[in-house]
Scaffold this motif. Structure first.
Motif, mmCIF file in Angstrom:
data_model
loop_
_atom_site.group_PDB
_atom_site.id
_atom_site.type_symbol
_atom_site.label_atom_id
_atom_site.label_comp_id
_atom_site.label_asym_id
_atom_site.label_seq_id
_atom_site.Cartn_x
_atom_site.Cartn_y
_atom_site.Cartn_z
ATOM 1 N N TYR A 1 75.927 87.195 59.965
ATOM 2 C CA TYR A 1 76.210 85.838 59.136
ATOM 3 C C TYR A 1 76.625 86.147 57.943
ATOM 4 N N ALA A 2 76.760 87.392 57.385
ATOM 5 C CA ALA A 2 77.393 88.013 55.909
ATOM 6 C C ALA A 2 76.794 87.120 54.771
ATOM 7 N N VAL A 3 75.437 87.105 54.837
ATOM 8 C CA VAL A 3 74.534 86.588 53.771
ATOM 9 C C VAL A 3 73.414 87.710 53.183
ATOM 10 N N ASP A 4 73.055 87.498 52.053
ATOM 11 C CA ASP A 4 72.000 88.448 51.485
ATOM 12 C C ASP A 4 70.693 88.526 52.458
ATOM 13 N N SER A 5 70.373 89.465 52.857
ATOM 14 C CA SER A 5 69.207 89.551 53.694
ATOM 15 C C SER A 5 67.837 89.090 52.887
ATOM 16 N N ALA A 6 67.855 89.164 51.673
ATOM 17 C CA ALA A 6 66.782 88.413 51.004
ATOM 18 C C ALA A 6 66.609 87.167 51.315
ATOM 19 N N THR A 7 67.564 86.400 51.538
ATOM 20 C CA THR A 7 67.585 84.926 51.858
ATOM 21 C C THR A 7 67.118 84.617 52.984
ATOM 22 N N VAL A 8 67.461 85.513 54.067
ATOM 23 C CA VAL A 8 66.927 85.038 55.271
ATOM 24 C C VAL A 8 65.532 85.176 55.574
ATOM 25 N N GLN A 9 64.871 83.725 56.192
ATOM 26 C CA GLN A 9 63.416 83.902 56.566
ATOM 27 C C GLN A 9 63.191 83.750 58.109
ATOM 28 N N ILE A 10 62.202 84.631 58.430
ATOM 29 C CA ILE A 10 62.248 84.584 59.821
ATOM 30 C C ILE A 10 60.555 84.399 60.149
ATOM 31 N N PHE A 11 60.394 83.553 61.100
ATOM 32 C CA PHE A 11 59.069 83.007 61.335
ATOM 33 C C PHE A 11 58.927 83.232 62.899
ATOM 34 N N HIS A 12 57.884 83.934 63.406
ATOM 35 C CA HIS A 12 57.557 84.268 64.619
ATOM 36 C C HIS A 12 56.477 83.174 65.011
ATOM 37 N N HIS A 13 56.410 82.502 66.130
ATOM 38 C CA HIS A 13 55.582 81.748 66.751
ATOM 39 C C HIS A 13 55.194 82.130 68.099
ATOM 40 N N PRO A 14 54.461 83.433 68.207
ATOM 41 C CA PRO A 14 54.170 83.861 69.545
ATOM 42 C C PRO A 14 53.332 82.669 70.771
ATOM 43 N N ALA A 15 52.764 81.873 69.983
ATOM 44 C CA ALA A 15 51.865 80.911 71.177
ATOM 45 C C ALA A 15 53.110 80.042 71.659
ATOM 46 N N ALA A 16 54.265 79.629 71.131
ATOM 47 C CA ALA A 16 54.955 78.795 71.522
ATOM 48 C C ALA A 16 56.486 79.983 71.941
ATOM 49 N N LEU A 17 56.228 81.083 72.161
ATOM 50 C CA LEU A 17 57.175 82.043 72.544
ATOM 51 C C LEU A 17 58.774 81.813 71.807
ATOM 52 N N ALA A 18 58.546 81.461 70.594
ATOM 53 C CA ALA A 18 59.697 80.976 69.806
ATOM 54 C C ALA A 18 59.825 81.554 68.197
ATOM 55 N N VAL A 19 61.139 81.825 67.844
ATOM 56 C CA VAL A 19 61.357 82.433 66.612
ATOM 57 C C VAL A 19 62.176 81.314 65.745
ATOM 58 N N LYS A 20 61.925 81.208 64.709
ATOM 59 C CA LYS A 20 62.753 80.257 63.761
ATOM 60 C C LYS A 20 63.260 81.343 62.629
ATOM 61 N N ILE A 21 64.346 80.990 62.443
ATOM 62 C CA ILE A 21 65.328 81.647 61.437
ATOM 63 C C ILE A 21 65.907 80.658 60.361
ATOM 64 N N SER A 22 65.686 80.962 59.178
ATOM 65 C CA SER A 22 66.256 79.983 58.054
ATOM 66 C C SER A 22 67.099 80.885 57.073
ATOM 67 N N MET A 23 68.175 80.259 56.632
ATOM 68 C CA MET A 23 69.154 81.058 55.620
ATOM 69 C C MET A 23 69.812 79.998 55.126
ATOM 70 N N PRO A 24 70.382 80.015 53.789
ATOM 71 C CA PRO A 24 71.095 79.222 52.998
ATOM 72 C C PRO A 24 72.235 78.931 53.788
ATOM 73 N N ARG A 25 72.860 77.790 53.944
ATOM 74 C CA ARG A 25 74.384 77.411 54.511
ATOM 75 C C ARG A 25 75.430 78.319 53.402
ATOM 76 N N PRO A 26 76.282 78.678 54.223
ATOM 77 C CA PRO A 26 77.396 79.349 53.500
ATOM 78 C C PRO A 26 78.021 78.393 52.565
ATOM 79 N N ARG A 27 78.323 77.065 52.774
ATOM 80 C CA ARG A 27 78.809 76.107 51.917
ATOM 81 C C ARG A 27 77.804 74.844 52.047
#
Length: 103
Positions: A51-77
């Motif tokens: 996504y051409a963003v700074d990796s320091a701004t990307v947040q990754i949340f693992h939810h093994p019980a839900a078999l899910a991953v949530k990823i958050s990052m700043p909007r480009p605009r």
């Protein structure tokens, strides 16, 4: 070798306020979740590159019980600003769905 969408029941993006995007990745089963989370394809560095963003701004949340991953990052605009093309953030998962996940 599979694409992310082949391993998941849902891959979506949406706004997390006017300044952030969030992605939900929900895997089909435990084997798919393990494959998706252990290979590094959804690491902060991989998402930043995609996504051409700074990796320091990307947040990754693992939810093994839900078999899910949530990823958050700043909007480009900022939502609704000049040049912004996806007011609701609902089309940003397009880059993720064809992401190759290797065993």
């Amino acid at each position: 070798m599979s694409t992310l969408i082949e391993l998941c029941t849902l891959v979506r993006s949406k706004n997390a306020g006017p300044f952030w995007l969030t992605f939900d990745v929900m895997c089909r089963d435990r084997a798919a979740y393990d494959l998706v989370t252990k290979g590094g394809a959804l690491s902060a560095h991989a998402i930043a590159r995609l996504y051409a963003v700074d990796s320091a701004t990307v947040q990754i949340f693992h939810h093994p019980a839900a078999l899910a991953v949530k990823i958050s990052m700043p909007r480009p605009r900022i939502q609704g600003s000049a040049g912004e093309t996806d007011m609701y953030g609902g089309q940003q998962q397009a880059l993720l769905i064809d992401l190759v996940i290797e065993a």
